[in-house]
Design a protein around this motif. Structure first.
Motif, PDB file in Angstrom:
ATOM      1  N   ARG A  52       0.945  -0.957   0.059  1.00  0.00           N
ATOM      2  CA  ARG A  52       0.146  -0.047  -0.130  1.00  0.00           C
ATOM      3  C   ARG A  52       0.863   1.115  -0.025  1.00  0.00           C
ATOM      4  NH1 ARG A  52      -4.876   0.283  -1.516  1.00  0.00           N
ATOM      5  NH2 ARG A  52      -5.610  -1.386   0.019  1.00  0.00           N
ATOM      6  N   PHE A  62      -7.507  -3.396 -14.855  1.00  0.00           N
ATOM      7  CA  PHE A  62      -7.600  -2.228 -13.915  1.00  0.00           C
ATOM      8  C   PHE A  62      -8.904  -2.475 -13.245  1.00  0.00           C
ATOM      9  CE2 PHE A  62      -9.227   1.602 -12.463  1.00  0.00           C
ATOM     10  CZ  PHE A  62      -8.299   2.239 -11.769  1.00  0.00           C
ATOM     11  N   SER A  73      -8.804  -7.838  -7.807  1.00  0.00           N
ATOM     12  CA  SER A  73      -9.019  -6.565  -8.393  1.00  0.00           C
ATOM     13  C   SER A  73      -7.510  -6.226  -8.647  1.00  0.00           C
ATOM     14  CB  SER A  73      -9.409  -5.583  -7.053  1.00  0.00           C
ATOM     15  OG  SER A  73      -9.537  -4.376  -7.631  1.00  0.00           O
ATOM     16  N   HIS A  74      -7.520  -5.297  -9.671  1.00  0.00           N
ATOM     17  CA  HIS A  74      -6.147  -4.720 -10.237  1.00  0.00           C
ATOM     18  C   HIS A  74      -5.173  -5.696 -10.759  1.00  0.00           C
ATOM     19  CE1 HIS A  74      -7.232  -0.815  -9.502  1.00  0.00           C
ATOM     20  NE2 HIS A  74      -7.236  -0.482  -8.241  1.00  0.00           N
ATOM     21  N   ARG A  78       0.844  -6.503  -9.189  1.00  0.00           N
ATOM     22  CA  ARG A  78       1.561  -6.124  -8.037  1.00  0.00           C
ATOM     23  C   ARG A  78       1.716  -6.968  -6.991  1.00  0.00           C
ATOM     24  NH1 ARG A  78      -3.650  -3.037  -5.554  1.00  0.00           N
ATOM     25  NH2 ARG A  78      -5.362  -4.866  -5.497  1.00  0.00           N
ATOM     26  N   HIS A 144      -0.134   3.102 -10.385  1.00  0.00           N
ATOM     27  CA  HIS A 144      -0.956   3.562  -9.477  1.00  0.00           C
ATOM     28  C   HIS A 144      -0.149   4.463  -8.316  1.00  0.00           C
ATOM     29  CE1 HIS A 144      -3.926   3.273  -6.183  1.00  0.00           C
ATOM     30  NE2 HIS A 144      -4.621   2.338  -6.822  1.00  0.00           N
ATOM     31  N   TYR A 146       1.225   6.741  -5.546  1.00  0.00           N
ATOM     32  CA  TYR A 146       0.531   7.359  -4.171  1.00  0.00           C
ATOM     33  C   TYR A 146       1.519   8.493  -3.905  1.00  0.00           C
ATOM     34  CZ  TYR A 146      -2.274   3.233  -2.956  1.00  0.00           C
ATOM     35  OH  TYR A 146      -3.227   2.211  -3.079  1.00  0.00           O
ATOM     36  N   GLN A 168     -16.685   6.761 -10.056  1.00  0.00           N
ATOM     37  CA  GLN A 168     -16.898   5.432  -9.672  1.00  0.00           C
ATOM     38  C   GLN A 168     -17.562   5.301  -8.198  1.00  0.00           C
ATOM     39  OE1 GLN A 168     -14.026   2.397 -11.208  1.00  0.00           O
ATOM     40  NE2 GLN A 168     -12.461   3.776 -10.459  1.00  0.00           N
ATOM     41  N   ASP A 188     -13.016   8.870  -6.355  1.00  0.00           N
ATOM     42  CA  ASP A 188     -12.590   7.966  -6.976  1.00  0.00           C
ATOM     43  C   ASP A 188     -13.084   7.996  -8.419  1.00  0.00           C
ATOM     44  OD1 ASP A 188     -11.502   5.499  -8.021  1.00  0.00           O
ATOM     45  OD2 ASP A 188     -12.722   4.246  -6.475  1.00  0.00           O
ATOM     46  N   VAL A 220      -6.427   8.434 -13.279  1.00  0.00           N
ATOM     47  CA  VAL A 220      -7.349   7.956 -12.166  1.00  0.00           C
ATOM     48  C   VAL A 220      -7.039   8.975 -10.671  1.00  0.00           C
ATOM     49  CG1 VAL A 220      -8.055   6.150 -10.115  1.00  0.00           C
ATOM     50  CG2 VAL A 220      -8.224   5.728 -12.534  1.00  0.00           C
ATOM     51  N   TRP A 222      -7.764   9.240  -6.836  1.00  0.00           N
ATOM     52  CA  TRP A 222      -8.361   8.667  -5.839  1.00  0.00           C
ATOM     53  C   TRP A 222      -7.854   8.914  -4.307  1.00  0.00           C
ATOM     54  CZ3 TRP A 222      -6.115   4.170  -2.652  1.00  0.00           C
ATOM     55  CH2 TRP A 222      -7.000   3.734  -2.138  1.00  0.00           C
ATOM     56  N   LYS A 228     -13.717   4.654   4.032  1.00  0.00           N
ATOM     57  CA  LYS A 228     -12.885   3.542   3.209  1.00  0.00           C
ATOM     58  C   LYS A 228     -11.785   3.481   3.874  1.00  0.00           C
ATOM     59  CE  LYS A 228     -11.951   1.716  -1.024  1.00  0.00           C
ATOM     60  NZ  LYS A 228     -12.472   1.509  -2.454  1.00  0.00           N
ATOM     61  N   MET A 232      -9.995  -0.434   5.113  1.00  0.00           N
ATOM     62  CA  MET A 232      -8.653  -1.185   4.548  1.00  0.00           C
ATOM     63  C   MET A 232      -7.678  -1.440   5.570  1.00  0.00           C
ATOM     64  SD  MET A 232      -7.909   1.065   1.027  1.00  0.00           S
ATOM     65  CE  MET A 232      -7.962   2.668   1.782  1.00  0.00           C
ATOM     66  N   GLU A 247      -3.161   8.317 -11.034  1.00  0.00           N
ATOM     67  CA  GLU A 247      -2.595   7.350 -11.696  1.00  0.00           C
ATOM     68  C   GLU A 247      -2.545   7.223 -13.075  1.00  0.00           C
ATOM     69  OE1 GLU A 247      -5.228   3.982  -9.797  1.00  0.00           O
ATOM     70  OE2 GLU A 247      -5.528   5.205  -8.374  1.00  0.00           O
TER      71      GLU A 247
HETATM   72  C1  BG6 Z   1      -8.080   2.914  -7.421  1.00  0.00           C
HETATM   73  C2  BG6 Z   1      -9.622   2.858  -7.726  1.00  0.00           C
HETATM   74  O1  BG6 Z   1      -7.388   2.745  -8.677  1.00  0.00           O
HETATM   75  O2  BG6 Z   1      -7.341   1.913  -6.432  1.00  0.00           O
HETATM   76  C3  BG6 Z   1     -10.017   2.729  -6.371  1.00  0.00           C
HETATM   77  O3  BG6 Z   1     -10.009   3.383  -8.561  1.00  0.00           O
HETATM   78  C4  BG6 Z   1      -9.599   1.682  -5.431  1.00  0.00           C
HETATM   79  O4  BG6 Z   1     -11.587   2.134  -6.787  1.00  0.00           O
HETATM   80  C5  BG6 Z   1      -7.905   1.725  -5.220  1.00  0.00           C
HETATM   81  O5  BG6 Z   1     -10.264   1.624  -4.087  1.00  0.00           O
HETATM   82  C6  BG6 Z   1      -7.505   1.043  -4.329  1.00  0.00           C
HETATM   83  O6  BG6 Z   1      -7.327  -0.434  -4.767  1.00  0.00           O
HETATM   84  P1  BG6 Z   1      -6.750  -1.436  -3.990  1.00  0.00           P
HETATM   85  O7  BG6 Z   1      -7.115  -2.771  -4.610  1.00  0.00           O
HETATM   86  O8  BG6 Z   1      -5.413  -1.181  -3.997  1.00  0.00           O
HETATM   87  O9  BG6 Z   1      -7.413  -1.527  -2.475  1.00  0.00           O
END
Ligand code: BG6
Length: 276
Positions: A52, A62, A73-74, A78, A144, A146, A168, A188, A220, A222, A228, A232, A247
């Motif tokens: 993260r 994606f 997801s994603h 990664r 992606h 950060y 989203q 998002d 993107v 976010w 949220k 996590m 992103e």
């Molecule tokens: C972003 C998405 O790219 O990643 C979000 O648009 C998502 O919807 C965020 O919550 C984090 O994703 P993840 O899978 O790393 O928790």
């Protein structure tokens, strides 16, 4: 060297680091500045998990998988071990899988996938996919990133004024961006039809982070905000104030189809300068 051993890059007094797991850039410190990238205090450094923070490589899908909701997801990149292809004082290259295999049980098609990280006056991250199979290879992807900010509620994200975004958080409705983006709630959004350089204006850290890109028509933005963040496990409750993701993507309408032997590169170049 393990998958989590940091490879340190240096260019004059600027530094960056990357780990083979996920070919994941963790840090970028331009000379004399606070870190430009952000990583959670609760980030997990474990096989099979995403980290993260930094720059996770999202590939070859994606968000949710387009046809199979069971798949994570994603994408897969990664969470995976990458092979180190080469390291110099200021650059490193990685390959997703040993070149002889060119396949993955969860990915349709045969491919080569390489990530290059180059540190100079900026930080460049380039993801190259080549279709080495004999049928079309469909992919979406993201670098992606950060970013570390002084206070997310005080930043202004500029460069997307007048662009359409897919919200989203509102049934994927398409909306028009008017003016800079301010973060005062969960955000998002997938901005489409955009090749624009995006800037994060940060009055608290007194700088502008500039995000240039190539091979991308989507961006993107976010920030998970409060609720949220709580959901996590690898994200601290107050950390949404310290970060924002901008992103560089091939997402939504920007899916790419590579014909056999075709390759595509998605590139982001991150630069930081004092406030104007
Ligand atoms: C972003 C998405 O790219 O990643 C979000 O648009 C998502 O919807 C965020 O919550 C984090 O994703 P993840 O899978 O790393 O928790």
């Amino acid at each position: 060297m393990t998958q989590f051993s940091k490879i340190e890059l240096n260019y004059h007094d600027s530094k960056a680091s990357v780990v083979p797991h996920g070919a994941h850039v963790l840090d970028y410190h331009p000379a004399g500045q606070p870190p430009v990238l952000w990583t959670s205090q609760l980030a997990l450094f474990q096989d099979g998990k995403a980290i993260r923070g930094g720059v996770p490589v999202i590939w070859p899908w994606f968000g949710s998988h387009p046809t199979d909701a069971e798949k994570s997801s994603h994408g897969v990149a990664r969470n995976m071990a990458w092979q180190v292809l080469g390291v110099t004082e200021s650059a490193a290259s990685f390959s997703l899988l040993p070149a002889s295999e060119n396949s993955h049980p969860l990915v349709d098609g045969r491919f080569e996938c390489q990530l290059d990280v180059i540190l100079d006056e900026a930080l460049t991250v380039k993801l190259t996919t080549k279709n080495v199979g004999d049928s079309p290879f469909k992919m979406t992807a993201a670098l992606h990133s950060y970013f570390h900010v002084g206070d997310a509620t005080q930043i202004a994200i500029k460069g997307l004024d007048g662009r359409t975004y897919i919200d989203q958080l509102d049934s994927n409705q398409r909306k028009l961006q008017q003016g800079p983006i301010q973060i005062d709630q969960e955000v998002d959004r997938i901005y489409i039809n955009s090749t624009d350089t995006v800037e994060i204006h940060d009055p608290v850290l007194g700088r502008v982070i500039e995000i240039q890109k190539e091979g991308s028509l989507s961006t993107v933005v976010w920030n998970p905000w409060i609720e949220k963040s709580k959901r996590m496990a690898d994200f601290g409750e107050q950390e949404y104030l310290e970060m924002v993701c901008v992103e560089t993507c091939n997402a939504a309408d920007d899916q790419r189809t590579l014909v056999p032997a075709e390759q595509h590169s998605l590139l982001t170049r991150i630069f930081s300068r004092p406030n104007d």
